[in-house]
Design a protein around this motif. Structure first.
Motif, short mmCIF file in Angstrom:
data_model
loop_
_atom_site.label_atom_id
_atom_site.label_comp_id
_atom_site.label_asym_id
_atom_site.label_seq_id
_atom_site.Cartn_x
_atom_site.Cartn_y
_atom_site.Cartn_z
N THR A 160 0.72 -1.22 -0.10
CA THR A 160 -0.12 0.19 0.05
C THR A 160 0.98 1.18 0.02
N PRO A 161 0.32 2.34 -0.46
CA PRO A 161 1.09 3.53 -0.62
C PRO A 161 1.56 3.99 0.83
N ASP A 162 0.94 3.90 1.69
CA ASP A 162 1.19 4.47 3.31
C ASP A 162 0.88 3.35 4.08
N PRO A 163 1.55 2.40 4.36
CA PRO A 163 1.10 1.28 5.33
C PRO A 163 0.72 1.69 6.86
N ILE A 164 1.19 2.74 7.31
CA ILE A 164 0.74 3.25 8.58
C ILE A 164 -0.61 3.76 8.54
N ALA A 257 5.33 -30.86 -6.63
CA ALA A 257 6.21 -31.56 -7.96
C ALA A 257 6.62 -30.41 -8.54
N LYS A 258 7.66 -31.14 -9.51
CA LYS A 258 8.58 -30.09 -10.47
C LYS A 258 7.61 -28.87 -11.04
N GLU A 259 6.73 -29.17 -11.79
CA GLU A 259 6.05 -28.03 -12.48
C GLU A 259 5.27 -27.21 -11.54
N LYS A 260 4.64 -27.75 -10.41
CA LYS A 260 3.99 -26.93 -9.62
C LYS A 260 4.93 -26.00 -8.98
N LEU A 261 6.16 -26.31 -8.62
CA LEU A 261 7.22 -25.39 -7.86
C LEU A 261 7.62 -24.59 -8.81
N ARG A 262 7.97 -24.84 -10.20
CA ARG A 262 8.05 -24.01 -11.13
C ARG A 262 6.92 -22.82 -11.08
N GLN A 263 5.71 -23.19 -11.28
CA GLN A 263 4.76 -22.00 -11.27
C GLN A 263 4.76 -21.32 -10.16
N TRP A 264 5.09 -21.92 -8.96
CA TRP A 264 4.89 -21.03 -7.70
C TRP A 264 5.97 -20.13 -7.61
N VAL A 265 7.18 -20.44 -8.33
CA VAL A 265 8.39 -19.55 -8.26
C VAL A 265 8.16 -18.47 -9.09
N VAL A 266 7.64 -18.69 -10.40
CA VAL A 266 7.25 -17.78 -11.29
C VAL A 266 6.34 -16.61 -10.30
N LEU A 267 5.32 -17.33 -9.90
CA LEU A 267 4.23 -16.37 -9.22
C LEU A 267 4.93 -15.28 -8.12
N ASP A 268 5.66 -16.14 -7.29
CA ASP A 268 6.24 -15.35 -6.08
C ASP A 268 7.36 -14.25 -6.78
N THR A 269 7.98 -14.69 -7.83
CA THR A 269 9.09 -13.62 -8.61
C THR A 269 8.35 -12.69 -9.23
N PHE A 270 7.07 -12.88 -9.90
CA PHE A 270 6.18 -11.76 -10.42
C PHE A 270 5.75 -10.79 -9.46
N ASN A 271 5.32 -11.51 -8.19
CA ASN A 271 4.81 -10.95 -6.82
C ASN A 271 6.06 -9.88 -6.47
N MET A 272 7.08 -10.23 -6.52
CA MET A 272 8.45 -9.38 -6.08
C MET A 272 8.66 -8.24 -6.92
N LEU A 273 8.54 -8.41 -8.19
CA LEU A 273 9.12 -7.37 -9.29
C LEU A 273 7.83 -6.35 -9.85
N SER A 274 6.78 -6.76 -9.57
CA SER A 274 5.91 -6.24 -10.18
C SER A 274 5.15 -4.95 -9.76
N PRO A 275 4.96 -4.93 -7.93
CA PRO A 275 4.15 -3.88 -7.16
C PRO A 275 4.58 -2.55 -7.56
N ALA A 276 3.63 -1.62 -7.51
CA ALA A 276 3.83 -0.09 -7.87
C ALA A 276 4.49 0.42 -6.49
N PHE A 277 4.15 -0.47 -5.23
CA PHE A 277 4.78 -0.01 -3.85
C PHE A 277 5.19 -1.18 -3.13
N ASP A 278 6.45 -0.92 -2.38
CA ASP A 278 6.82 -2.21 -1.54
C ASP A 278 7.72 -1.42 -0.42
N ASN A 279 6.93 -1.30 0.66
CA ASN A 279 7.32 -0.51 1.89
C ASN A 279 7.57 -1.58 3.01
#
Length: 319
Positions: A160-164, A257-279
């Motif tokens: 969020t823009p202002d977590p407090i 499982a291998k493919e499920k792991l790959r999908q989860w890593v893709v998801l979490d990496t996207f979640n890491m690099l895409s947000p407008a805010f990270d506070n």
């Protein structure tokens, strides 16, 4: 439960598939959720990712049980406590925690997100008479003050823009005697932001969702191999923090499982690099905000789950 127009505080009443105030202002029910904000906003990345990957983290679909474990360990609530209570989920995503509430408790759940992930949540968990979904801002929620017995906000504050201010908004709609539990990315010192996601995010967050996802998917295999190489050498903290990939050892469930792991890593990496805010937040400032908001019996701790491999920073309090 009294719903209000968040812009004017006027009471809302239900008329067919709309909520309407005394002036005639209407809020439409679309794909299972009442819409109080524009469909596209700074959280469009979350709407994109959860409508694409939503089933990965829902226990009833993944079979992992990790979300249920995390919820009950972080909150310290029990199904018996929640029976018949009114619960608010602030920032629902695709509904991984929504599913836990609906399947493992008898609570009445009000759940919202600023993004269109509410559509994914409804597909996963609706229709259900105990689920009430809204696309709304944490700063302008369609709920009267002192409305909820329990409130939880997981995986949201830092985006969020202002977590407090976000915390202060949640405290307002909590009933006296009610309990609030939040988790957040911890800020431990100046080195917290010496990390790939903080270095790259000003650039990656400006890419279209489709473009960023394609870049990640095209590179995820060699990134995973490189991560594991340095992890085996014991250099996870020293080296892997500079790789543009999520922290596999500490955020991904074991035994996938291998493919499920790959999908989860893709998801979490996207979640890491895409947000407008990270506070990220200091534990002390979250506790201080609880205290200034009139909460007591405040607890702040790092909660391990999934066999101690994963952990989350949590603060709890009672109004």
């Amino acid at each position: 439960m009294q719903l209000i127009n968040p812009n004017t505080s006027e009471r809302l009443t239900l008329r067919e598939n709309h909520l309407i105030d005394e002036t005639g202002k209407e809020f439409e029910l679309v794909s299972g959720a009442y819409r109080f904000v524009e469909p596209e906003n700074y959280t469009s990345n979350f709407g994109f990712q959860w409508n694409k990957f939503g089933d990965l983290q829902v226990d009833t679909l993944s079979g992992s049980g990790i979300t249920s474990e995390r919820f009950f360990k972080a909150t310290k609530w029990t199904p018996a406590q929640l029976k018949g209570k009114i619960v608010l989920e602030a920032g629902c995503g695709a509904g991984r925690f929504t599913s836990v509430i609906l399947n493992e408790t008898e609570a009445e759940l009000y759940s919202f997100d600023y993004s269109d992930s509410v559509s994914a949540n409804y597909r996963m968990n609706g229709p259900n008479d105990r689920l009430h979904l809204f696309q709304a801002s944490i700063y302008e929620m369609p709920f009267a003050e002192d409305s909820f017995d329990y409130i939880f906000c997981f995986g949201v504050l830092q985006f969020t823009p202002d977590p407090i201010s976000s915390l202060q908004s949640l405290i307002k709609v909590l009933k006296p005697g009610g309990q609030l539990v939040v988790d957040f990315f911890p800020k431990k010192g100046w080195w917290t932001k010496i990390h790939a996601k903080y270095i790259l995010r000003p650039y990656t967050s400006k890419l279209s969702n489709e473009r960023l996802l394609k870049v990640i998917e095209n590179n995820i295999d060699w990134l995973m191999k490189t991560y594991r190489f340095f992890s085996r050498l014991g250099l996870n903290r020293a080296v892997n923090r500079f790789l543009p990939i999520c922290d596999i050892d500490n955020t991904i469930p074991k035994g996938l499982a291998k493919e499920k792991l790959r999908q989860w890593v893709v998801l979490d990496t996207f979640n890491m690099l895409s947000p407008a805010f990270d506070n990220p937040l200091k534990m002390e400032e979250v506790i201080d905000t609880f205290r200034k908001g009139g909460l007591s019996e405040i607890e702040g701790e790092v909660v391990p789950y999934s066999g101690g491999q994963n952990h989350v920073s949590v603060v709890r309090g009672i109004k």
